[in-house]
Design an enzyme around this catalytic site. Sequence first.
Site, mmCIF file in Angstrom:
data_model
loop_
_atom_site.group_PDB
_atom_site.id
_atom_site.type_symbol
_atom_site.label_atom_id
_atom_site.label_comp_id
_atom_site.label_asym_id
_atom_site.label_seq_id
_atom_site.Cartn_x
_atom_site.Cartn_y
_atom_site.Cartn_z
ATOM 1 N N TYR A 1 0.837 -1.197 0.000
ATOM 2 C CA TYR A 1 0.000 0.000 0.000
ATOM 3 C C TYR A 1 0.876 1.254 0.000
ATOM 4 O O TYR A 1 0.885 2.052 0.935
ATOM 5 C CB TYR A 1 -0.916 -0.041 1.217
ATOM 6 C CG TYR A 1 -1.952 1.060 1.286
ATOM 7 C CD1 TYR A 1 -2.605 1.528 0.151
ATOM 8 C CD2 TYR A 1 -2.292 1.616 2.511
ATOM 9 C CE1 TYR A 1 -3.558 2.528 0.241
ATOM 10 C CE2 TYR A 1 -3.244 2.617 2.612
ATOM 11 C CZ TYR A 1 -3.864 3.069 1.464
ATOM 12 O OH TYR A 1 -4.808 4.079 1.550
ATOM 13 N N SER A 2 1.653 1.394 -1.060
ATOM 14 C CA SER A 2 2.489 2.575 -1.248
ATOM 15 C C SER A 2 2.826 2.652 -2.734
ATOM 16 O O SER A 2 2.516 1.746 -3.503
ATOM 17 C CB SER A 2 3.765 2.509 -0.394
ATOM 18 O OG SER A 2 4.468 1.303 -0.623
ATOM 19 N N CYS B 1 -6.389 11.304 -5.393
ATOM 20 C CA CYS B 1 -4.934 11.220 -5.209
ATOM 21 C C CYS B 1 -4.223 11.056 -6.543
ATOM 22 O O CYS B 1 -3.183 11.685 -6.786
ATOM 23 C CB CYS B 1 -4.595 10.057 -4.279
ATOM 24 S SG CYS B 1 -4.921 10.396 -2.540
ATOM 25 N N LEU C 1 17.483 -5.478 9.342
ATOM 26 C CA LEU C 1 16.675 -4.446 8.694
ATOM 27 C C LEU C 1 15.461 -4.141 9.557
ATOM 28 O O LEU C 1 14.725 -5.042 9.942
ATOM 29 C CB LEU C 1 16.215 -4.914 7.316
ATOM 30 C CG LEU C 1 15.132 -4.065 6.631
ATOM 31 C CD1 LEU C 1 15.692 -2.680 6.255
ATOM 32 C CD2 LEU C 1 14.571 -4.773 5.398
ATOM 33 N N ASP D 1 11.864 -2.135 9.435
ATOM 34 C CA ASP D 1 10.885 -1.488 8.569
ATOM 35 C C ASP D 1 9.843 -0.825 9.472
ATOM 36 O O ASP D 1 9.056 -1.504 10.138
ATOM 37 C CB ASP D 1 10.225 -2.511 7.638
ATOM 38 C CG ASP D 1 9.370 -1.853 6.573
ATOM 39 O OD1 ASP D 1 9.629 -0.680 6.236
ATOM 40 O OD2 ASP D 1 8.436 -2.504 6.067
ATOM 41 N N GLY E 1 3.199 -2.414 7.509
ATOM 42 C CA GLY E 1 2.011 -2.821 6.765
ATOM 43 C C GLY E 1 1.756 -4.308 6.820
ATOM 44 O O GLY E 1 1.799 -4.934 7.890
ATOM 45 N N LEU F 1 1.123 -0.056 14.008
ATOM 46 C CA LEU F 1 0.080 0.216 14.992
ATOM 47 C C LEU F 1 -1.259 -0.379 14.571
ATOM 48 O O LEU F 1 -2.270 -0.169 15.243
ATOM 49 C CB LEU F 1 -0.071 1.729 15.205
ATOM 50 C CG LEU F 1 1.119 2.437 15.852
ATOM 51 C CD1 LEU F 1 0.846 3.931 15.978
ATOM 52 C CD2 LEU F 1 1.445 1.844 17.218
ATOM 53 N N SER F 2 -1.268 -1.122 13.470
ATOM 54 C CA SER F 2 -2.497 -1.724 12.961
ATOM 55 C C SER F 2 -2.561 -3.202 13.321
ATOM 56 O O SER F 2 -1.705 -3.992 12.903
ATOM 57 C CB SER F 2 -2.582 -1.560 11.441
ATOM 58 O OG SER F 2 -3.603 -2.376 10.909
#
Length: 422
Positions: A156-157, A387, A191, A193, A197, A218-219
């Site tokens: 999602y990016s 967007c 690594l 991240d 996500g 935080l999801s």
Amino acid sequence: MDAADRAARIVRKVVETLKPGFAVRLWTGERIGPASGPVLAINDQDIVWQLVRRPTFSTLVEMWISKTVDIEDGTLFDFYALPSQGKLKTKLKSLPKLAILRDLPMVLFSRKQMTARSDLSGRKPFVSGSNKEAIQHHYDISNDFYRLFLDERMVYSCGYFQDFANGIDQAQVDKLDHICRKLRLKPGERLLDIGCGWGAMLIHAAKHYGVVGHGVSLSQAQTDLARERIRAEGLEDRITIEIKSYAELSGSFDKISSIGMFEHLGLANHAAYFSAVHRLLKPGGIYLHHAITRRSKGDIRKTLRKGPEYKALIKYIFPGGELDTIGMTLGNLEAHGFLAYDVENLREHYGRTCRLWAERLNARFDEAVAEVGEPKARLWLLYLTGCSITFERGSAQIFQTVATRRARGPSGLPPTRADLYR
């Protein structure tokens, strides 16, 4: 003549004066404008009352969400593609104001109906910085909902299109690999991240570059699925994910990536964030910063002013979110002990990414409605389309910045970028 007839007459006068270049269908069935092409459908006479009472961009969003207005024989992109019909401000001066004012009182005081509204806004959206509740407002909608329009890895990016004819699946694989190459990942390196996500970056880096990965989010919904995917890949001994803020982390990492989470921090938290990344990164380690930015306007007050579209985005989609400029990003990196080595603008890549997401969501719209309800599905279709148009116009930018934690001596980076494109 009753209130509904007067409301129709007001809309008719406005459309005939503005000549928007597309047809408008009223709730009565009357069509105004071209006989072909996309149609703006106005399904409720309440539109006049709403716009007079609160003539804001958020009102337009709410009318779209509630289906007071809709599109027939086309998509939102089709309206964007229509040629300009002249300056709106000039046309507004030509409106028959007295005739409209004669009809307004009966429309405003009748109020025989009121379109039902769905409150989809976030809680306290205009504070600086997204807390856990704000993050869950956006990301914990439904994993199945995101599957409808994201790629197979659920990245999602912004994608990375080696060819703009490529599909979203290929673009996201290429993006993950592009980032891994920029980080110059090596087997055995640690690594981190930040804002991981659904785990795609960590999984790709562990499988193809041999790193030991750790992610924070935080999801809850994203973390649960990320852990399932890690188990399915047999990478539980190489990747860990926890629900935790970056500020609570300890330890030392060779490389750190932040892909599309910085926008949630809020300007008030930028200094604390860069200090934390500096603390967690080994001297000489590489940090990749992937974030959307706004355009600098010279004067800081003008630069940070939030326009109506920006406010609506924060209110409904990203509560607490704020954008800086690329200049602010670079200044913060330098001020907090980093050296910037590479800055790449992916604006057109994100415009293409969001367009593909919007098209995929539109193609599976009935499934989206079944999953999250029609108001939220319509909101997200508007958000993704908006967007895409924003990035295509150049109103927003997105940069990948490669920086190292400052240390004496050589950086250890290759002398050219050739290794990125081997």
